[in-house]
Design an enzyme around this catalytic site. Structure first.
Site, PDB file in Angstrom:
ATOM      1  N   ASP A  15       0.707  -1.062  -0.058  1.00 23.92           N
ATOM      2  CA  ASP A  15       0.064   0.054  -0.086  1.00 23.92           C
ATOM      3  C   ASP A  15       0.846   1.172  -0.138  1.00 23.92           C
ATOM      4  O   ASP A  15       1.516   1.577   1.065  1.00 23.92           O
ATOM      5  CB  ASP A  15      -0.833  -0.017   1.144  1.00 23.92           C
ATOM      6  CG  ASP A  15      -1.748   1.274   1.403  1.00 23.92           C
ATOM      7  OD1 ASP A  15      -2.261   1.567   0.376  1.00 23.92           O
ATOM      8  OD2 ASP A  15      -1.637   1.804   2.344  1.00 23.92           O
ATOM      9  N   GLU A  74      -1.267  -1.530  -5.019  1.00 22.02           N
ATOM     10  CA  GLU A  74      -2.356  -0.608  -5.130  1.00 22.02           C
ATOM     11  C   GLU A  74      -2.104   0.494  -6.307  1.00 22.02           C
ATOM     12  O   GLU A  74      -0.914   0.998  -6.156  1.00 22.02           O
ATOM     13  CB  GLU A  74      -2.997  -0.197  -4.188  1.00 22.02           C
ATOM     14  CG  GLU A  74      -4.195   0.639  -3.818  1.00 22.02           C
ATOM     15  CD  GLU A  74      -4.873   0.848  -2.591  1.00 22.02           C
ATOM     16  OE1 GLU A  74      -5.204   2.095  -2.583  1.00 22.02           O
ATOM     17  OE2 GLU A  74      -4.980  -0.037  -1.901  1.00 22.02           O
ATOM     18  N   ASP A 146      -2.593   1.013   7.410  1.00 22.53           N
ATOM     19  CA  ASP A 146      -1.610   0.620   6.274  1.00 22.53           C
ATOM     20  C   ASP A 146      -1.385  -0.817   5.859  1.00 22.53           C
ATOM     21  O   ASP A 146      -1.420  -1.195   4.845  1.00 22.53           O
ATOM     22  CB  ASP A 146      -0.366   1.529   6.393  1.00 22.53           C
ATOM     23  CG  ASP A 146      -0.774   2.990   6.442  1.00 22.53           C
ATOM     24  OD1 ASP A 146      -1.110   3.460   5.433  1.00 22.53           O
ATOM     25  OD2 ASP A 146      -0.380   3.770   7.517  1.00 22.53           O
TER      26      ASP A 146
END
Length: 180
Positions: A15, A74, A146
């Site tokens: 992420d 992502e 996160d």
């Protein structure tokens, strides 16, 4: 590569973020997902090149320690602030470079795809993602946001790996779906 007997994949989920980059490593063995590790790479304030170097080196260290054979990251969404979007894209690029330097294939997923795969709702909130990651990986407590997002990205890839042989070249994501 150190993949346990019976494990098909060891996936590093990322992420990306310039201040905090979450990471998580899972293994997929049959229909089972096994938690390996997760955490956050926090970059100190300072010059952009130094912060990007920190992300690059830290992701490389995670790869070296946990030997994943694939990475899922992502995709950047277009933010209200274009400068923030550009900075996020650079942090993402540093993480991708770490994977490429280790010859790892990189899969990219939108936040909508990740949430849909993990929660069943592409518009789920952070708490729902954390709870489902906890349940799917049988964790004793909620991971940080996160780390949860990084683990969710890895879970999304593990679920989609069965169809990962389908070429997506020439397609783009629109509304969470692949379109020509």
């Amino acid at each position: 590569m150190h993949v346990r007997a019976g494990a098909e994949l060891k996936i590093l989920g990322i992420d990306p973020g310039l201040r905090v980059t979450g990471y998580g490593v899972i293994e997929k063995a049959g229909n089972h997902l096994i938690y390996i590790t997760s955490g956050c790479i926090k970059t100190p304030t300072g010059e952009l090149p130094d912060r990007l170097k920190n992300i690059l080196n830290s992701v490389q260290e995670v790869i070296h320690l946990f030997t994943p054979n694939q990475m899922a990251i992502e995709k950047v969404f277009v933010n209200v602030n274009p400068q923030s979007t550009l900075l996020l894209g650079q942090a993402r690029g540093a993480a991708i470079c770490a994977a490429v330097l280790h010859d790892l294939p990189v899969a990219e997923y939108t936040a909508l795809q990740v949430k849909q795969a993990v929660v069943g709702n592409g518009h789920a909130d952070k708490e729902q993602v954390q709870e489902m990651v906890k349940r799917l990986l049988k964790l004793p407590g909620l991971p940080g946001t996160d780390s949860a997002d990084a683990l969710a990205c890895a879970i999304c890839h593990a679920h989609g790996a069965a169809i990962g042989t389908i070429s997506t070249k020439g397609y783009r994501v629109k509304g969470g779906r692949l379109v020509k």
